[in-house]
Design a protein around this motif. Structure first.
Motif, mmCIF file in Angstrom:
data_model
loop_
_atom_site.group_PDB
_atom_site.id
_atom_site.type_symbol
_atom_site.label_atom_id
_atom_site.label_comp_id
_atom_site.label_asym_id
_atom_site.label_seq_id
_atom_site.Cartn_x
_atom_site.Cartn_y
_atom_site.Cartn_z
ATOM 1 N N SER A 34 0.844 -1.200 0.000
ATOM 2 C CA SER A 34 0.000 0.000 0.000
ATOM 3 C C SER A 34 0.872 1.239 0.000
ATOM 4 O O SER A 34 2.085 1.157 0.183
ATOM 5 N N GLU A 35 0.224 2.385 -0.222
ATOM 6 C CA GLU A 35 0.922 3.653 -0.059
ATOM 7 C C GLU A 35 0.018 4.577 0.729
ATOM 8 O O GLU A 35 -1.208 4.561 0.567
ATOM 9 N N GLY B 188 -8.459 -0.996 -9.965
ATOM 10 C CA GLY B 188 -8.575 -2.083 -8.980
ATOM 11 C C GLY B 188 -8.055 -1.720 -7.604
ATOM 12 O O GLY B 188 -7.843 -2.583 -6.752
ATOM 13 N N LEU B 189 -7.866 -0.413 -7.392
ATOM 14 C CA LEU B 189 -7.350 0.025 -6.086
ATOM 15 C C LEU B 189 -8.430 0.820 -5.361
ATOM 16 O O LEU B 189 -9.410 1.242 -5.954
ATOM 17 N N GLN B 190 -8.236 1.017 -4.078
ATOM 18 C CA GLN B 190 -9.140 1.881 -3.333
ATOM 19 C C GLN B 190 -8.312 2.879 -2.545
ATOM 20 O O GLN B 190 -7.167 2.619 -2.186
ATOM 21 N N CYS B 191 -8.918 4.042 -2.313
ATOM 22 C CA CYS B 191 -8.229 5.088 -1.570
ATOM 23 C C CYS B 191 -9.035 5.324 -0.298
ATOM 24 O O CYS B 191 -10.064 5.988 -0.319
ATOM 25 N N HIS C 8 -4.788 9.181 3.898
ATOM 26 C CA HIS C 8 -5.487 8.259 3.007
ATOM 27 C C HIS C 8 -4.543 7.114 2.646
ATOM 28 O O HIS C 8 -3.346 7.330 2.465
ATOM 29 N N THR C 9 -5.086 5.919 2.516
ATOM 30 C CA THR C 9 -4.280 4.768 2.135
ATOM 31 C C THR C 9 -4.724 4.238 0.781
ATOM 32 O O THR C 9 -5.904 3.960 0.586
ATOM 33 N N VAL C 10 -3.780 4.111 -0.138
ATOM 34 C CA VAL C 10 -4.071 3.513 -1.437
ATOM 35 C C VAL C 10 -3.671 2.046 -1.370
ATOM 36 O O VAL C 10 -2.524 1.716 -1.037
ATOM 37 N N ILE C 11 -4.644 1.175 -1.653
ATOM 38 C CA ILE C 11 -4.448 -0.247 -1.420
ATOM 39 C C ILE C 11 -5.336 -1.031 -2.388
ATOM 40 O O ILE C 11 -6.311 -0.489 -2.911
ATOM 41 N N SER C 12 -4.987 -2.282 -2.647
ATOM 42 C CA SER C 12 -5.794 -3.105 -3.550
ATOM 43 C C SER C 12 -7.195 -3.314 -2.982
ATOM 44 O O SER C 12 -7.380 -3.405 -1.771
ATOM 45 N N LYS C 13 -8.185 -3.406 -3.886
ATOM 46 C CA LYS C 13 -9.547 -3.724 -3.429
ATOM 47 C C LYS C 13 -9.601 -5.132 -2.848
ATOM 48 O O LYS C 13 -10.549 -5.487 -2.159
#
Ligand SMILES: [Mg+2]
Length: 268
Positions: free
Chosen positions: A149-150, A173-176, A183-188
């Motif tokens: 994640s970022e 295919g990612l979620q924020c 905020h975290t950007v990570i795979s769904k």
């Protein structure tokens, strides 16, 4: 005693919401590990952050990082071979999420297209990160060393451009996810609940009657609490519970780590 595995959130549950200490729970966790009850961490924290607590408390069980992105299982932990996606140090890693390299690539593209001016760990030096997080450099380094994640920690997240960026990430295919501050950007596909179920299937292969116990304090623990046999919700500072619904959910009338101890002692 029945065979149980404990799946637990960290911040505000096993460790103190404000000062991150684990004094209240450490003795009981050590006792559990001593009598063969695994205490599986399942939190948004990174591999290095969790390693720090595992070492400090003396936990040997598998652990689930970055909001259900990956399960780290010590080699030879289970007496049968398991399927895994990668190997880091002495751990077999079962991955649910997307690796950080991919996430950074998609993020870069979405930022360019949308013009959003937000910045994550990858864009900033450790001095700046530690200033923003109000943590020392070592702790900041552990938080910034992400595998799946970022975290966006700087910039304006209320703009139209930010919304556009979020939509582009969704398409990829990612979620924020909005956290308290960041905020975290990570795979769904990262999912605390799915990760717990996957790991618990392995325990059940070894001991078919193994019961899963889950402990959390917040909305982001809901998938975890919905995936276990015995879910417990501890209180937030100020003695209130987050408004969560899950089958058989037990609301423990004590804050964070104190609630943790109360719930687990009740099980033993
Ligand atoms: Mg929490």
């Amino acid at each position: 005693m029945e065979n149980i595995v404990i799946y637990t959130d960290l911040d505000g549950t096993l460790i103190d919401f404000e000062d991150y200490s684990f004094e209240v729970t450490a003795t009981l966790v050590r006792k559990l590990e001593g009598i063969g009850v695994p205490v599986v961490f399942c939190s948004s924290k990174t591999r290095e952050e969790q390693a720090y607590y595992r070492e400090a408390i003396g936990v040997k069980a598998p652990f689930i990082t970055e909001n259900g992105s990956a399960i780290f299982i010590p080699q030879d932990y289970f007496p049968f071979t398991i399927e895994f996606d990668s190997q880091i140090d002495d751990y077999l890693v079962v991955e649910l999420g997307t690796n950080r390299e991919n996430i950074l690539k998609e993020l870069e593209e979405a930022r360019k297209k949308s013009g959003a001016k937000v910045f994550g760990y990858a864009d900033l030096g450790i001095d700046e990160i530690s200033q923003i997080l109000k943590l020392d450099k070592k702790a900041s380094q552990r938080a910034a060393t992400r595998d799946y994640s970022e975290t966006l920690i700087k910039g304006d997240k209320s703009t139209k451009a930010f919304k556009e960026m979020t939509a582009l990430l969704e398409k990829a295919g990612l979620q924020c996810n909005a956290g308290g501050k960041f905020h975290t950007v990570i795979s769904k596909k990262s999912d605390k609940g799915k990760a717990v179920k996957k790991l618990h299937q392995l325990y059940k292969r070894q001991f078919p009657k193994m019961i899963s116990v889950g402990l959390g304090d917040s909305a982001n623990d809901l998938p975890l609490l919905q995936s276990v046999d015995r879910p417990f919700l501890v209180q937030k500072p100020g003695n209130w519970w987050d408004d969560l619904q899950a089958p058989n959910l037990v609301k423990v009338p004590a804050i964070g780590p104190k609630g943790w101890v109360e719930a687990v002692k009740g099980l033993l």
